[in-house]
Design a protein around this motif. Structure first.
Motif, PDB file in Angstrom:
ATOM      1  N   GLU A  90       2.169-120.082  28.904  1.00 22.15           N
ATOM      2  CA  GLU A  90       3.093-121.151  28.789  1.00 22.15           C
ATOM      3  C   GLU A  90       1.817-122.611  29.100  1.00 22.15           C
ATOM      4  OE1 GLU A  90       5.589-124.226  31.543  1.00 22.15           O
ATOM      5  OE2 GLU A  90       4.775-122.348  32.579  1.00 22.15           O
ATOM      6  N   ASP A  91       0.437-122.274  29.248  1.00 14.10           N
ATOM      7  CA  ASP A  91      -0.903-123.417  28.950  1.00 14.10           C
ATOM      8  C   ASP A  91      -1.075-123.330  27.024  1.00 14.10           C
ATOM      9  OD1 ASP A  91      -2.424-124.412  30.498  1.00 14.10           O
ATOM     10  OD2 ASP A  91      -4.171-123.742  28.704  1.00 14.10           O
ATOM     11  N   PHE A  92      -0.456-121.853  26.735  1.00 10.66           N
ATOM     12  CA  PHE A  92      -0.736-122.788  25.145  1.00 10.66           C
ATOM     13  C   PHE A  92       1.082-122.634  24.261  1.00 10.66           C
ATOM     14  CE2 PHE A  92      -2.950-117.973  26.685  1.00 10.66           C
ATOM     15  CZ  PHE A  92      -1.915-117.550  26.048  1.00 10.66           C
ATOM     16  N   ALA A  94       2.993-120.028  24.687  1.00 13.26           N
ATOM     17  CA  ALA A  94       3.252-118.122  23.468  1.00 13.26           C
ATOM     18  C   ALA A  94       4.252-118.114  25.231  1.00 13.26           C
ATOM     19  CB  ALA A  94       2.328-117.780  23.620  1.00 13.26           C
ATOM     20  N   PRO A  95       5.320-116.826  24.793  1.00 12.49           N
ATOM     21  CA  PRO A  95       5.868-116.572  25.616  1.00 12.49           C
ATOM     22  C   PRO A  95       4.490-115.313  26.813  1.00 12.49           C
ATOM     23  CG  PRO A  95       6.278-115.095  23.862  1.00 12.49           C
ATOM     24  CD  PRO A  95       5.515-116.430  23.394  1.00 12.49           C
ATOM     25  N   GLY A  96       5.368-115.287  28.079  1.00 14.75           N
ATOM     26  CA  GLY A  96       4.334-114.491  28.617  1.00 14.75           C
ATOM     27  C   GLY A  96       4.696-113.094  27.756  1.00 14.75           C
ATOM     28  N   ALA A  97       5.346-112.246  27.229  1.00 17.28           N
ATOM     29  CA  ALA A  97       5.445-111.055  26.528  1.00 17.28           C
ATOM     30  C   ALA A  97       4.670-110.492  25.833  1.00 17.28           C
ATOM     31  CB  ALA A  97       6.748-110.928  26.306  1.00 17.28           C
ATOM     32  N   SER A  98       3.887-111.752  24.766  1.00 20.02           N
ATOM     33  CA  SER A  98       3.233-111.713  24.448  1.00 20.02           C
ATOM     34  C   SER A  98       1.476-111.237  24.980  1.00 20.02           C
ATOM     35  CB  SER A  98       2.808-112.792  23.758  1.00 20.02           C
ATOM     36  OG  SER A  98       2.386-114.400  24.356  1.00 20.02           O
ATOM     37  N   LEU A 111      -6.160-113.885  18.306  1.00 26.28           N
ATOM     38  CA  LEU A 111      -7.047-114.707  18.690  1.00 26.28           C
ATOM     39  C   LEU A 111      -6.721-116.581  18.727  1.00 26.28           C
ATOM     40  CD1 LEU A 111     -10.050-114.760  17.641  1.00 26.28           C
ATOM     41  CD2 LEU A 111      -9.466-116.151  15.904  1.00 26.28           C
ATOM     42  N   GLY A 112      -5.620-116.676  18.451  1.00 23.44           N
ATOM     43  CA  GLY A 112      -5.753-118.164  19.050  1.00 23.44           C
ATOM     44  C   GLY A 112      -5.262-117.609  20.767  1.00 23.44           C
ATOM     45  N   HIS A 113      -4.239-116.459  21.262  1.00 23.66           N
ATOM     46  CA  HIS A 113      -4.067-116.168  22.386  1.00 23.66           C
ATOM     47  C   HIS A 113      -5.149-116.425  23.429  1.00 23.66           C
ATOM     48  CE1 HIS A 113       0.696-114.489  21.174  1.00 23.66           C
ATOM     49  NE2 HIS A 113       0.117-116.100  21.252  1.00 23.66           N
ATOM     50  N   ALA A 114      -5.915-114.917  22.563  1.00 24.80           N
ATOM     51  CA  ALA A 114      -7.584-114.980  22.788  1.00 24.80           C
ATOM     52  C   ALA A 114      -8.346-116.014  24.088  1.00 24.80           C
ATOM     53  CB  ALA A 114      -8.557-114.210  22.544  1.00 24.80           C
ATOM     54  N   ALA A 115      -8.058-116.906  22.665  1.00 20.18           N
ATOM     55  CA  ALA A 115      -8.752-118.644  22.892  1.00 20.18           C
ATOM     56  C   ALA A 115      -8.220-119.155  23.912  1.00 20.18           C
ATOM     57  CB  ALA A 115      -9.125-119.308  21.863  1.00 20.18           C
ATOM     58  N   GLY A 116      -6.314-119.051  24.208  1.00 17.70           N
ATOM     59  CA  GLY A 116      -6.050-119.876  25.165  1.00 17.70           C
ATOM     60  C   GLY A 116      -6.279-119.062  27.092  1.00 17.70           C
ATOM     61  N   VAL A 117      -6.671-118.092  26.674  1.00 20.45           N
ATOM     62  CA  VAL A 117      -6.411-117.400  27.413  1.00 20.45           C
ATOM     63  C   VAL A 117      -7.979-118.004  28.413  1.00 20.45           C
ATOM     64  CG1 VAL A 117      -7.101-115.018  28.856  1.00 20.45           C
ATOM     65  CG2 VAL A 117      -5.111-115.250  27.569  1.00 20.45           C
ATOM     66  N   GLN A 118      -8.962-117.571  27.564  1.00 24.07           N
ATOM     67  CA  GLN A 118     -10.511-118.386  28.231  1.00 24.07           C
ATOM     68  C   GLN A 118     -10.429-120.248  28.079  1.00 24.07           C
ATOM     69  OE1 GLN A 118     -13.306-115.056  25.539  1.00 24.07           O
ATOM     70  NE2 GLN A 118     -12.689-116.820  24.524  1.00 24.07           N
ATOM     71  N   ARG A 119      -9.439-120.405  27.757  1.00 24.31           N
ATOM     72  CA  ARG A 119      -9.116-121.659  27.962  1.00 24.31           C
ATOM     73  C   ARG A 119      -8.541-121.908  29.150  1.00 24.31           C
ATOM     74  NH1 ARG A 119      -7.523-123.367  23.747  1.00 24.31           N
ATOM     75  NH2 ARG A 119      -5.290-123.436  23.715  1.00 24.31           N
ATOM     76  N   PRO A 179      -8.675-128.203  15.292  1.00 22.85           N
ATOM     77  CA  PRO A 179      -7.195-127.534  15.032  1.00 22.85           C
ATOM     78  C   PRO A 179      -8.508-125.715  14.745  1.00 22.85           C
ATOM     79  CG  PRO A 179      -6.352-128.550  13.363  1.00 22.85           C
ATOM     80  CD  PRO A 179      -7.988-129.355  13.829  1.00 22.85           C
ATOM     81  N   LEU A 180      -8.146-125.072  15.989  1.00 28.89           N
ATOM     82  CA  LEU A 180      -8.196-123.971  15.799  1.00 28.89           C
ATOM     83  C   LEU A 180      -8.806-123.005  14.404  1.00 28.89           C
ATOM     84  CD1 LEU A 180      -9.537-121.815  17.708  1.00 28.89           C
ATOM     85  CD2 LEU A 180      -7.572-120.599  17.536  1.00 28.89           C
TER      86      LEU A 180
END
Length: 346
Positions: A90-92, A94-98, A111-119, A179-180
């Motif tokens: 949710e922080d970036f 996206a759905p949790g299922a992603s 890649l965008g999701h990986a950036a979101g997780v690290q952030r 933007p990323l």
């Protein structure tokens, strides 16, 4: 292919040990496997083997999966529970299922999701993904630049992929926010421009992609600034050019070297500035203005702000002391030394 020298962990370890002793810290505590594991994502039991160079290699998909599980296990919410996939995603937006394949170890995130997780978890993001502040801070740590040294903007630009003007803005507390997709494109082009072949020409897309068993066409959209590479391609690009791979992507040696470099920089600079460290934060982020605006909130609004900050601290691994929540402090309370430094109360 550009040659990327592997970090000499043994000498870095010895240097950090000596710095710890000189600063009056216990080297065993500073370099405990548990602490290093928290910083770099390498399993505690593997830390000694990584230093000795005897740790087994781990495929990227498994490594990213394990690091993600460690983030969830070691950086819990303020109630001590693991963050749900839905809350992280949710922080970036996206759905949790992603994040399901990443959590199960059956696939790599985008890649965008990986950036979101690290952030989300506040860990370092690597060359292609790091925001301006993170990139400059890590470059300064790598060069050993102290607070009193004039930064070499050209060298920092080479290390970060950022133009010197943007580095100056970042050092002045006003980092640019791209933007990323645009950021990754610019840094990829920076790598090709500043790390050419022996004949001075940029490496071809085909040569770069061949290093991680892909076709040059897979990088065409990235080279044009039209899209992001997948996570495996991003890892391959960073490995090809020998630049920082980030928390989720870095192999164990690189991850541990990053943690040791950070600890060494922390020990070196710990005694250089005796002023309240919050003064720098106040000047850089206009904390007085934030506190002043927070003072206008209702009691319910103030508690909501406190809860949000508690959540933020928890997921970055900062424990919140029971009874120390902001809702128990006067909203306009500012330490006296901060008031004096800024010319009086807000």
């Amino acid at each position: 292919m550009p040659a990327a020298a592997r970090p000499d962990l043994a000498s870095t370890w010895a240097r950090v040990e000596a710095l710890a002793e000189r600063s009056g810290r216990d080297p065993a505590e500073v370099l405990s496997p548990e602490r290093l594991s928290r910083l770099c994502g390498v399993e505690p039991t593997l830390v000694p083997r990584v230093v000795a160079g005897t740790a087994p290699g781990v495929p990227l998909c498994l490594r990213v999966h394990r690091r993600f599980l460690r983030l969830r296990a070691t950086r819990r919410d303020k109630h001590g529970r693991e963050w749900s996939l839905a809350a992280i995603a949710e922080d970036f937006r996206a759905p949790g299922a992603s994040l399901g394949p990443l959590n199960a170890g059956t696939g790599l995130p985008r890649l965008g999701h990986a950036a979101g997780v690290q952030r989300f978890f506040g860990v370092y993001a690597g060359f292609l993904l790091a925001d301006s502040q993170c990139a400059v801070e890590r470059a300064l740590a790598a060069t050993g630049s102290g607070s009193g040294a004039a930064p070499d903007l050209g060298h920092l630009s080479y290390l970060t992929g950022m133009p010197p003007y943007d580095i100056r803005l970042t050092l002045d507390g006003a980092p640019p926010r791209l933007p990323l997709k645009e950021q990754v494109h610019q840094r990829f082009e920076h790598l090709r421009r500043t790390r050419p072949r022996a004949d001075g020409q940029p490496h071809s897309l085909a040569a770069i992609a061949h290093s991680f068993h892909a076709s040059g066409q897979s990088l065409t959209r990235l080279a044009r600034g039209e899209g992001l590479p997948n996570l495996a391609a991003a890892a391959g690009i960073q490995r090809f050019y020998g630049v920082d791979g980030g928390f989720l992507l870095a192999d164990d040696t690189e991850a541990l070297a990053t943690a040791l470099a950070g600890i060494g920089h922390e020990l070196e600079t710990a005694g250089r500035n005796a002023e309240n460290p919050m003064l720098a934060v106040l000047r850089a982020h206009d904390v007085r203005s934030i506190v002043t605006r927070a003072g206008r909130l209702s009691p319910a609004g103030w508690k909501s702000l406190a809860d949000h900050l508690d959540d933020l601290l928890a997921r970055e691994g900062v424990l919140v002391r029971p009874g120390a929540g902001l809702e128990r402090a006067h909203p306009m309370a500012v330490p006296d030394d901060l008031k004096a430094a800024e010319g009086g109360a807000p």
